[in-house]
Design an enzyme around this catalytic site. Structure first.
Site, PDB file in Angstrom:
ATOM      1  N   GLU A  76       0.819  -1.220   0.000  1.00  0.00           N
ATOM      2  CA  GLU A  76       0.000   0.000   0.000  1.00  0.00           C
ATOM      3  C   GLU A  76       0.851   1.267   0.000  1.00  0.00           C
ATOM      4  OE1 GLU A  76      -3.352   1.914  -0.475  1.00  0.00           O
ATOM      5  OE2 GLU A  76      -3.396  -0.245  -0.171  1.00  0.00           O
ATOM      6  N   ASP A  77       1.932   1.273   0.814  1.00  0.00           N
ATOM      7  CA  ASP A  77       2.647   2.538   1.082  1.00  0.00           C
ATOM      8  C   ASP A  77       3.976   2.703   0.350  1.00  0.00           C
ATOM      9  OD1 ASP A  77       0.590   3.122   2.755  1.00  0.00           O
ATOM     10  OD2 ASP A  77       1.647   2.661   4.612  1.00  0.00           O
TER      11      ASP A  77
END
Length: 709
Positions: A76-77
Site C-alpha cells: 500500500e505505502d
C-alpha cells in the site's frame, strides 16, 4: 521502544530458529521499504509493523502471520508489488499481505454502498484465510493505542468504526482480550469525559472493597485445596465499556453494576471443572436460574466455561466462571488460540471448525445477496448473536440468534430443508412457523417436495442465511414466472403477424436482440412479463422492418381478437387489484404496471376508467375455463346487535369452504352494526353459496359485495 532483537528473543519460546530468522528477514525487508517514512507520532514507520507483529506473537500466531504483519503496509505505502513479496517470502505470505492491503482503506462513516462493499471485501478475505483478519485486527489495535496524535473528529470516526465493525468480528472469533481492549480504547476516544469518570469511580470502588474481594478469593481457594483440587482463583475486573453499556442499556446506577464480585477458577481438566462447581455451590448458595453450562454446549465462537452466580459474604452476589487452562486461552484469544495447540488435523476441531462453518455461511450469503447493502444487513445479524440452543430430533445442537423461528432453524439445518418447509413440531407438538424458539426445545421440520418459500416469512425470520435464501428464491421464482408470462404475451402479439417465436427461429431472434443491445431472450421476455415493455412493441422489434406500418395495424387489430387467458396459477407477475377484488366470472381487464407485471381489475373499476381504452396500458384478458386458486372478495354485512353473531358468520362461511382473511366490525347505530369481511372464494358460484348461507342467519339485515373504493 521494541527492537527486532528483543522481539526475536520472545519468539524463540515457541518458534524454531529457522522460523524466527524468516520473521527477521521480513522485518529487514519492511524496514528498507519504509525507509524515510515517519508516523504522525514522529517515530519511524517500521515501529508500527513491529508492534502489530508483537500483538500477534502474544497470541502465539504462526510465523507466516508474523511475516505478513511486518509486511502488511508494504504494498500500500511503498509501491512494492505482490509479485516481489511472493518471490522473496512465498505465496502464502504474499496472499496474506495482499489480503490485508485490500482492507486498508475501509471507511464506515455512513451506511453507504461503498461501506457495504468494503465490508464484503473483509468478509471474503476472512473466508479465504482467517489469518488476514487476525493481522488486520492487530493492526487496528495498535492504531487505536496510538490514536492520541490524530484530530478529534478523525479519532471519533475511527473509534466508531472500531466499535461498529472490528469489535463484533473479534467477538465472533472469540478473541476476548483483544475485543475488550478495542472496546475500552474506542470508548475512551469517543467519550473521553464519560470514560474518565467511570475509570475514577472504578478505582475508588476497588479500594473500598479490596478486603472483601481477597476474603472471598481466599475462601474459595482454601476450600479447593481442602478437597484436593488443583486450581487457581483470580479476580475478574469489569472493563470500562462493559460497565458503561450495562449502565446505559439496563438503566442501572454505577453502584448497582459494581456491587458484584467476579472470579475465575482455572483447573486442570473438564472433570475438575464440574467438581469445582460443586465445591463452590457448597461454599455459597447458588442464585436459581443463573447457572449456564458452556462446556457441554459451547458458544458459537468456541467459548467454553461454567458460569454460576452465588450469594457470597454479607449477601453480595459473586459471579464465578470455571474452566480449564486451554479454555482460558480459547476465551482470551479465540480462534488465534489454535496456533497455540494445533497439530495437524486438530486445527479443524472445536471452534476452528465452527468458525469455518460460519465463514462458509458468509460466502453463501455473498452469493445470494442482491447487493452489498443486503449482504452487510444479513452478516451484521450474525455478528451480534444473543444465542438460543435448540435440538434436532436426532439430538444435535444448533445455535441460533435469540428470537429465531422454526424457519431460521430449517435453513440452519440445510438450505433445501428451509426451501421445502411447510410446518413444524416443537417438542412434538404442531406449532406456528413464526413462533420464536426457546433454548432447550426440540424442533422438527415438516417438508413437502413441491413447497416454496413464502414471501411472508421475511416478516419474521431473523438469520441472514434464511433471509438471503428466501429473497434469492423469490427473485428466481419471480423471474421464471415473468419469463413464462412474457412468452405468452409475446406469442399472443405475434399472432397478428401470422407467426410465433418458434417460427421466427432462435438465431434470428438473437441477432435482432443483439442489435437492440439486449443480452438474452430470457431478459427480453422478463421485461415483457414485468410490464417494462409492451408486448406489441416487442413483437414489432422482432419482425423485419419492412411493411411495419401494415404489420402494426394488423397487430393492433389482433389485440382485441384473442384476450389473454388468466389461469390463476401465474404466480407473482399477475396480481389482483385490492380496490375492486375481481373473482372468476367477473368481466375483467388487465392493467400493465411497470415492474409489477399485470394487475387484474374488474371491467367497471373506477381506478382504470381513465386508461380503459389506452392500448399501451390496458390488456384485454379473460378467465381461463380451468381457472384455479382462491380469490379475495370484500363483503359488507349489516346485522342486528346480538351475542355470538361474529361466531355465527365465521361458522357459516367455513361450512361452505370459504376462508375469512380479515374481519372487522363497527357500530352503525344503537340497533345495527356493520361487519366488513375479506373472504377467499374460488369463483362467483362459490361466492353465491357463501352469501346464501349468510342470508339465513337470524339478524342479518343486508349483504353487499364492495366492488370499488
Amino acid at each position: 521502544m521494541l527492537t527486532i532483537n528483543e522481539f526475536a528473543s520472545r519468539l524463540k519460546s515457541y518458534l524454531s530458529t529457522e522460523q524466527v530468522n524468516l520473521v527477521r528477514r521480513a522485518y529487514y525487508f519492511a524496514e528498507q521499504a519504509h525507509d524515510g517514512q515517519i508516523r504522525r507520532s514522529g517515530e519511524p514507520y517500521i515501529t508500527h509493523p513491529l508492534e502489530v507483529a508483537a500483538i500477534l506473537a502474544d497470541m502465539h500466531m504462526d510465523h507466516p502471520s508474523l511475516m505478513a504483519a511486518m509486511l502488511h503496509d508494504v504494498i500500500e505505502d511503498t509501491g512494492i508489488e505482490k509479485q516481489a513479496i511472493q518471490k522473496q517470502f512465498g505465496e502464502v505470505v504474499a496472499n496474506l499481505v495482499d489480503g490485508v492491503s485490500k482492507l486498508t482503506h475501509m471507511h464506515f462513516e455512513n451506511k453507504t454502498l461503498a461501506q457495504a462493499e468494503n465490508f464484503q471485501k473483509m468478509a471474503l478475505a476472512m473466508a479465504r484465510d482467517i489469518r488476514v483478519i487476525l493481522v488486520k485486527l492487530a493492526d487496528r489495535l495498535h492504531n487505536m493505542r496510538t490514536l492520541g496524535v490524530l484530530r478529534p473528529e478523525k479519532r471519533f470516526r475511527i473509534a466508531r468504526e472500531t466499535l461498529d465493525i472490528y469489535v463484533p468480528i473479534a467477538n465472533r472469533l472469540g478473541m476476548h482480550t483483544l475485543r475488550v481492549e478495542l472496546e475500552d480504547l474506542g470508548f475512551t476516544a469517543m467519550y473521553p469525559m464519560r470514560s474518565r469518570l467511570i475509570r475514577q469511580a472504578v478505582q475508588r470502588a476497588r479500594k473500598n472493597r479490596k478486603d472483601l474481594v481477597s476474603q472471598v478469593q481466599k475462601a474459595i481457594a482454601t476450600r479447593l485445596e481442602e478437597e484436593g483440587l488443583k486450581g487457581r482463583v483470580v479476580g475478574r475486573e469489569k472493563h470500562l465499556y462493559s460497565i458503561y453499556r450495562k449502565m446505559r442499556n439496563q438503566r442501572k446506577s454505577f453502584s448497582e453494576i459494581m456491587d458484584m464480585f467476579a472470579f475465575r477458577i482455572i483447573v486442570d481438566s473438564v472433570d475438575s471443572s464440574y467438581r469445582a462447581l460443586g465445591i463452590s455451590h457448597n461454599l455459597y448458595k447458588p442464585i436459581p436460574g443463573r447457572f449456564k453450562d458452556y462446556i457441554a454446549i459451547p458458544k458459537a465462537n468456541g467459548y467454553q466455561s461454567l458460569h454460576t452466580t452465588l450469594f457470597g459474604m454479607h449477601g453480595v452476589p459473586v459471579e464465578i466462571q470455571i474452566r480449564t487452562q486451554e479454555m482460558e486461552d480459547m476465551a482470551n484469544n479465540g480462534i488465534a488460540a489454535h496456533w497455540l495447540y494445533k497439530s495437524g488435523e486438530e486445527a479443524l476441531s472445536g471452534s476452528h471448525a465452527r468458525t469455518r462453518q460460519w465463514l462458509k455461511g458468509v460466502l453463501e450469503l455473498q452469493r445470494n445477496a442482491g447487493d452489498s447493502l443486503e449482504f452487510i444487513e444479513n452478516v451484521k445479524i450474525d455478528l451480534f448473536p444473543d444465542e438460543v440452543y435448540v435440538f434436532t430430533p436426532k439430538g444435535h445442537i444448533l445455535e441460533l440468534p435469540k428470537g429465531a423461528t422454526p424457519v431460521d432453524f430449517a435453513y440452519a439445518v440445510h438450505t433445501d430443508v428451509g426451501n421445502a418447509c411447510v410446518a413444524c413440531r416443537i417438542d412434538k407438538k404442531l406449532a406456528s412457523l413464526s413462533q420464536p424458539l426457546q433454548s432447550g426445545q426440540t424442533v422438527e421440520i415438516v417438508t413437502a417436495s413441491e413447497a416454496k418459500p413464502n414471501a411472508a416469512w421475511l416478516n419474521f425470520v431473523l438469520t441472514g442465511k434464511a433471509r438471503s435464501n428466501i429473497r434469492h428464491l423469490l427473485k428466481s421464482q419471480r423471474r421464471n414466472e415473468s419469463i413464462s408470462l412474457g412468452k405468452r404475451l409475446l406469442n399472443k402479439a405475434l399472432i397478428g403477424f401470422e407467426t410465433s417465436l418458434e417460427l421466427i427461429g432462435e438465431k434470428s431472434i438473437v441477432q435482432q436482440l443483439e442489435q437492440l443491445g439486449i443480452n438474452s431472450l430470457d431478459d427480453f421476455l422478463e421485461d415483457i412479463g414485468l410490464g417494462n415493455r409492451m408486448a406489441y412493441i416487442a413483437a414489432r422489434m422482432l419482425i423485419e422492418p419492412e411493411d411495419s406500418s401494415e404489420k402494426k395495424s394488423q397487430l393492433e387489430s389482433s389485440k382485441s381478437e384473442s384476450p389473454l387467458s388468466i389461469r390463476g396459477t401465474e404466480g407473482m407477475v399477475i396480481s389482483f387489484a385490492r380496490c375492486c377484488y375481481p373473482i372468476p366470472g367477473d368481466p375483467i381487464v388487465g392493467h400493465v404496471s411497470s415492474g409489477r407485471g399485470i394487475v387484474i381489475h374488474s371491467d367497471s373499476c373506477h381506478n382504470i376508467a381513465e386508461i380503459r381504452h389506452n392500448p399501451n396500458k390496458v390488456l384485454e384478458v379473460e378467465w381461463d375455463k380451468d381457472v384455479k386458486g382462491e380469490f379475495t372478495v370484500e363483503l359488507q354485512v349489516e346485522l342486528e346487535h346480538q351475542r355470538g353473531m361474529i361466531a355465527s358468520i365465521a361458522t357459516s362461511i367455513t361450512a361452505v369452504e370459504g376462508n375469512i382473511e380479515k374481519i372487522s366490525m363497527e357500530e352503525k347505530d344503537a340497533r345495527f352494526c356493520v361487519v366488513q369481511l375479506l373472504v377467499n372464494v374460488t369463483d362467483r358460484l362459490h361466492l353465491a353459496r357463501v352469501i346464501k348461507r349468510l342470508r339465513v342467519i337470524k339478524g342479518v339485515h343486508s349483504i353487499n359485495r364492495l366492488r370499488e373504493i
